[in-house]
Enzyme design. Sequence first.
Site: not given
Length: 265
Positions: A66, A138, A189, A222
């Site tokens: 991507i 997130s 992030y 996760v």
Amino acid sequence: MSPAAPEHPTALVTGANRGLGLETAIQLQEKGFRVIVTSRDEKKGIAASQKLDPKGQNVLYHQLDITDRGSITALAKDLPGLASRLDVLVNNAGIGSWGADRRASIRTIETNYFGSRDVTDALLPFIPNGGRIVMVSSGLGELSTLGRDLRPQFADPSLTRPALDSLVSSYLASLESGETKRSGWPSAYSVSKVALNSLTRILARELSPRGIRVNAVCPGWVRTDMGGRGATRSVPIGGRSIVLGVMLPKDATGGFYRDGKPIPW
């Protein structure tokens, strides 16, 4: 491979050779979707698709990086040979960067924000009216992670894409000058996911005349390669949160969800 039959809706999942992307593909297949799995690693991607569907009837694979415009263009060019339409796009591919490494931070922005943006733009012509786009985001992308002066700029309901790109560029400039903390920026992030969430709201507004629903989803913390072994959620539970985002009601667009329930921006 012949295009998908109309009675089988097609979903494309980026970064689907492992972890949440693979689990999302599994759960979508179980719900009757024909799934196109994509990944940067061709060998692992092909292995994952063959494991899901050895006969290659309901799970197809296409290589996709991507962050590579040529790779995105190749996917868009080949897509008509894989499916007659793209009912669902799940932008799952992403990487993490929480430290001070400048190159890693830039790569995170290029992947999580610019990459997902460019894939969406390239595949949008294949998404029919009433289609769905899900951005895997997130909780670390909530507006609360930003400094006070930055929050209203990202939260502005009239924010345009050029203005959003300008905000991201200002983060990169602060990164270059070493003044991200002073300027109120969190980790790369978090910035990437804040920007992705803002793009979600912009696209939802722009695509509402076509009935295309665009939502962001937080799968939670996760136990993936990114999340680590100490994470509180299993991969199936995280994948379920993403799939619930795909299955939201027709009037749900421009929202941020976890486990099918709205959460704060």
